[in-house]
Write an enzyme that holds these catalytic residues in place. Structure first.
Site, PDB file in Angstrom:
ATOM      1  N   GLU A  86       0.955  -1.145  -0.011  1.00 40.55           N
ATOM      2  CA  GLU A  86       0.050  -0.256  -0.153  1.00 40.55           C
ATOM      3  C   GLU A  86       0.921   1.291   0.034  1.00 40.55           C
ATOM      4  OE1 GLU A  86      -1.587   3.181   0.848  1.00 40.55           O
ATOM      5  OE2 GLU A  86      -1.814   2.430   2.836  1.00 40.55           O
TER       6      GLU A  86
ATOM      7  N   CYS B 245      -2.567   8.134   4.383  1.00 42.45           N
ATOM      8  CA  CYS B 245      -2.402   7.914   3.132  1.00 42.45           C
ATOM      9  C   CYS B 245      -3.654   8.267   2.393  1.00 42.45           C
ATOM     10  CB  CYS B 245      -2.012   6.338   2.906  1.00 42.45           C
ATOM     11  SG  CYS B 245      -2.778   5.133   3.809  1.00 42.45           S
TER      12      CYS B 245
END
Length: 522
Positions: free
Chosen positions: A285, A319
């Site tokens: 990720e 994020c």
């Protein structure tokens, strides 16, 4: 083993004095322990050192943890130890592994306030964010414990007379976990717990900014009953991470972090070392450039607070944080006016102060990076709002800022900034907004504020992102409710906290047996 249905761990209600008192007591309990000593911890052996120091981003003179710096030899030792422990752990029944993970979750609950205090100190997470991070770590343990039991049943296959077909899932081997600092307990715990739940052994390399929190992850798992050989801690910098990725005996790499590092990991993992027996699997990720679309019929009473929360809480260091707003030109001016007012009301200050919205960013380099983008936005566009009150010289503070009127090719619109800087652009309609979203290489999270269900359907159909949020903030994914992970250059599409995540840590085995007997062996 029968477990009750999964439920998310409730976060503390910090508007209540009793909840604030719990966290304050956790800080009081933590302070005498600082700085924490973080070892290289392999099997039963602990090697202390002072090669790595983490400090409080709000007060860089305060040392939070002093860690040993893992060498390539330490990483090799950790992987070899994990490989040796793998057969026994892999044979441990899934129900027993689940029981151990749930005991680790109980340890986190018992130490919850102290762990939240550590996050406030080491990573400048405001109290609500820090408590939520510990809750998410508990959720990962509980969710994956249940998932491991379900996975152990295998899958049903088509059967015919005279033949029996079975499909089961087995662990892959040693998992190398490389974790970030912004969710310093939840994310490493999630990746590590997934590996352990499925019968793999794990070597954890936490972010160099948060070795103290990494130690708590391993301590919780060992307190829960994970064998010493099955979980190792190798604090260090990129050298340790690279050694872990390249190691011949690492079968799976679980990584959360920056795009450049993630791409380098994938390149390195594609090379099979001499004597290697695995095609390394990468679960990655890697962040995003997350856009919120605001249509002309949006309810600004909903949109404005949700955008501000998504962009500025924890100084935009998620994020999933909102970085770019694409607003219909018909309501751009009132949206900017209301965003400016909301930003002016943000509280900037030390993370351990209750009610703070925007703490300092993690380190000096992060502050300098955000300030460069901010200067570029001021030079090529216009600063529509900023909140400078509370931005002092005592830590790595950056003023939360809204920029607008930027040129289409501005890096502020296309590059991940990872800080409290939000860009607002005018668009003629939702389709034009989706065209701009589609131009991006990232596809992690996105948002839409619109009342027309046909508009919602159209955006859902076109959106490339892994997680799209409609008429709500775009941060705060919950385990089991919003499985999280991005597409394109935002990651490998794996969904942490979802029903398919554990499949990335196992490999399938099919057994076909002829059941027509041809005599007996005497």
């Amino acid at each position: 083993m029968s477990l009750p249905p999964f439920r998310n761990e409730p976060v503390l209600e910090l508007r209540r004095a009793a909840a604030r008192g719990q966290l304050a007591a956790g800080m009081a309990a933590l302070e005498p322990e600082l700085p924490l000593r973080v070892p290289v911890w392999i099997g039963d052996e602990r090697r202390d050192g002072d090669g790595l120091v983490s400090t409080d981003p709000g007060n860089p003179d305060r040392v939070v943890a002093v860690a040993a710096m893992a060498s390539e030899a330490d990483v090799d030792d950790a992987v070899r130890t994990a490989a040796a422990a793998f057969p026994a752990w892999a044979r441990t029944p899934a129900a027993r592994r689940a029981e151990i993970l749930m005991r680790a979750a109980a340890w986190l609950r018992a130490n919850r306030a102290r762990l939240a205090a550590l996050e406030a100190r080491e990573c400048a997470k405001p109290w609500g964010e820090a408590d939520g991070d510990v809750c998410e770590a508990i959720d990962f343990l509980e969710f994956y414990a249940r998932g491991a039991i379900a996975l152990a049943d295998g899958k049903e296959l088509f059967q015919v007379a005279g033949e029996r077909n079975e499909m089961r899932y087995g662990p892959r081997g040693v998992v190398g976990v490389i974790s970030p600092w912004n969710f310093p307990i939840a994310i490493p715990m999630g990746m590590t717990a997934a590996g352990l739940a499925t019968g793999n052994t794990v070597v954890l390399k936490p972010a160099e900014q948060s070795p103290g929190c990494g130690l708590m992850v391993v301590q919780a798992l060992r307190e829960g009953g994970v064998p010493a050989g099955a979980i190792a801690l190798v604090p260090g910098d990129g050298t340790a991470g690279a050694a872990l990725v390249r190691h011949r005996d690492v079968a799976t790499i679980a990584f959360t972090g920056s795009g450049p590092v993630g791409l380098e990991i994938m390149r390195a993992a594609a090379e099979v070392p001499a004597g290697g027996k695995h095609l390394k699997r990468v679960v990655a990720e890697m962040g995003g450039k997350n856009c919120v679309i605001v249509d002309s019929d949006a309810d600004l009473d909903d949109a404005v607070p949700a955008i501000v929360q998504s962009a500025f809480v924890y100084a935009g260091q998620k994020c999933s944080a909102a970085s770019r707003v694409l607003v219909h030109e018909a309501i751009a001016d009132p949206l900017l006016e209301r965003l400016s007012g909301a930003v002016d009301g943000l509280l900037v200050g030390q993370a351990d102060t209750f009610g703070i919205d925007v703490p300092p960013v993690i380190e000096r380099d992060a502050r300098e990076r955000v300030e460069r983008y901010r200067a570029l936005a001021a030079e090529s566009g216009r600063i529509a709002a900023e909140r400078r009150e509370g931005v002092g010289d005592g830590g790595w503070f950056v003023a939360p800022t809204v920029a607008t009127d930027l040129p289409a090719d501005s890096p502020v619109l296309h590059e991940e900034i990872f800080g409290p800087l939000l860009a607002v652009e005018r668009v003629r309609d939702v389709d034009a907004a989706m065209d701009r979203v589609d131009e991006l290489a990232f596809a992690l999270t996105g948002g839409l504020f619109a009342r027309n269900p046909h508009t919602v359907h159209r955006v859902v159909e076109r959106s490339p992102v892994g997680n799209l949020y409609v008429n709500r903030p775009i941060t705060g994914a919950m385990v089991g409710r919003q499985p999280f992970g991005g597409n394109r250059l935002s990651g490998t599409g794996t969904k942490a906290g979802g029903p398919d995540y554990l499949l990335h840590f196992v490999e399938p085995h099919v057994v076909t047996e002829n059941t027509v007997r041809h005599g007996l062996v005497i």
